[in-house]
Design an enzyme around this catalytic site. Structure first.
Site, PDB file in Angstrom:
ATOM      1  CG  HIS A   1      -1.873   0.896   1.067  1.00  0.00           C
ATOM      2  ND1 HIS A   1      -1.840   2.618   1.962  1.00  0.00           N
ATOM      3  CD2 HIS A   1      -3.297   0.864   0.988  1.00  0.00           C
ATOM      4  CE1 HIS A   1      -2.629   3.059   1.333  1.00  0.00           C
ATOM      5  NE2 HIS A   1      -4.112   2.078   0.820  1.00  0.00           N
TER       6      HIS A   1
ATOM      7  CD  GLU B   1      -2.404   5.869  -0.905  1.00  0.00           C
ATOM      8  OE1 GLU B   1      -1.984   5.852   0.459  1.00  0.00           O
ATOM      9  OE2 GLU B   1      -3.594   5.246  -1.482  1.00  0.00           O
TER      10      GLU B   1
ATOM     11  CG  HIS C   1      -4.942  -0.646  -2.927  1.00  0.00           C
ATOM     12  ND1 HIS C   1      -5.117   0.870  -3.819  1.00  0.00           N
ATOM     13  CD2 HIS C   1      -5.696  -0.111  -1.712  1.00  0.00           C
ATOM     14  CE1 HIS C   1      -4.913   1.193  -2.828  1.00  0.00           C
ATOM     15  NE2 HIS C   1      -5.247   1.157  -1.648  1.00  0.00           N
TER      16      HIS C   1
END
Length: 326
Positions: A209, A239, A271
């Site tokens: 993530h 990110e 995601h």
């Protein structure tokens, strides 16, 4: 005048018929108003103390429970990973009740809106466990790194730890990656989860993530450990760092023709299905395909692999054992 005062005092005490006669006789002996008030206060304290004795969890037998906290997913088919985690935890703790919470409010709200299901937050789950008589709770984070989500879990657990007439002791288990030993273990486990069809000259990118929290350092840390095992295995994040853009030049320099994409997240949720394997132009699959690579995606969350779940269970055992000292 004095008789009038006594009569008035008598009228005020006539309703206290539940007070024993010997106390009333003693009360009649006092003519000073201040002393009478002190005497009344003493009576109230005397009869109140037994009423408070034995309340709360102090005298109750210990009731231990486990709270598993995931970021959460709004993709029903991705919850197979969470089901597997629940099964493995139940095997390790067959006599302990297991409850769940999602740390992401946006996920909880979406599930309530689209599925009409209420998934509690960590705070709501702990409050309910306290109401249900649990005295000792081990909270296990199912996050990958100790980022902001994990920090929030620790703060919430601390707020509920030792609340009167509720949970007396709470211990929190660390995320998947929390120590150098965790990184070393995952560097051994992750390559084994790659499909056997993958060839050594083909690259594998695990998608994490990512975060702006200092905990993001665990992603490049894991990448370093993995590179020592297999120089064609990479770690990227949506990110944070490393990004896909930072990996592509290395792929080209190594002459890589095919890339395998796999989630480094407990579930293969939004995601994984969109940012990693989606058909949109900005998905990792689309970007790599445009760069000339052949791409294969694997939609399995880390929670679907027993060897990885065993790492979370080991952290939970540490947290659960910490409850024994209380």
């Amino acid at each position: 005048m004095q008789n009038t005062l006594r009569n008035r005092c008598a009228s005020r005490t006539v309703h206290a018929s539940y007070v024993p006669a010997q106390f009333l006789e003693a009360f009649a002996m006092f003519h000073c108003r201040s002393l009478r008030l002190m005497f009344i206060a003493a009576l109230i304290l005397t009869f109140s103390l037994p009423a408070f004795a034995g309340h709360g969890h102090e005298d109750a037998p210990a009731k231990k429970g486990i709270l598993l906290v995931a970021f959460g997913t709004s993709v029903p088919e991705a919850r197979v990973a969470l089901d597997n985690i629940n099964e493995e935890v139940a095997k390790a703790f067959p006599d302990t009740e297991i409850r769940w919470a999602y740390s992401a409010a946006m996920i909880r709200n979406k599930i309530k809106r689209t599925e009409n299901k209420v998934i509690p937050s960590p705070a709501a789950a702990l409050a309910q466990m306290g109401d249900d008589g649990f005295t000792h709770v081990a909270v296990q984070s199912l996050h990958t790194i100790p980022g902001q989500e994990f920090s929030d879990i620790k703060k919430t657990a601390s707020a509920f730890d030792g609340i009167p007439k509720s949970i007396s002791h709470i211990s929190v288990g660390t995320p998947l990656l929390n120590t150098p030993a965790d990184l070393a273990a995952m560097a051994e486990i992750l390559p084994a989860t790659v499909p056997a069809a993958r060839k050594k000259n083909e690259a594998v990118i695990f998608m994490g993530h990512g975060t702006h929290d200092p905990g993001n350092i665990y992603y490049p840390g894991l990448a370093t450990y993995l590179q020592e095992k297999d120089s064609n295995i990479f770690v990227g994040t949506v990110e944070g760092y490393p990004s896909l853009d930072s990996i592509i030049p290395t792929l080209k320099a190594k002459g890589i023709k095919k890339v395998w994409l796999m989630p480094l997240m407990s579930v293969a949720g939004d995601h994984a299905r969109n940012d990693m394997a989606g058909s949109e132009e900005d998905s990792w699959k689309s970007i790599l395909t445009k760069k000339g690579f052949k791409v294969t995606t694997v939609l399995k969350g880390t929670g679907e692999y027993d060897a990885i779940v065993a790492q979370w269970v080991a952290h939970l055992k540490t947290a659960f054992n910490a409850l024994e000292s209380h």
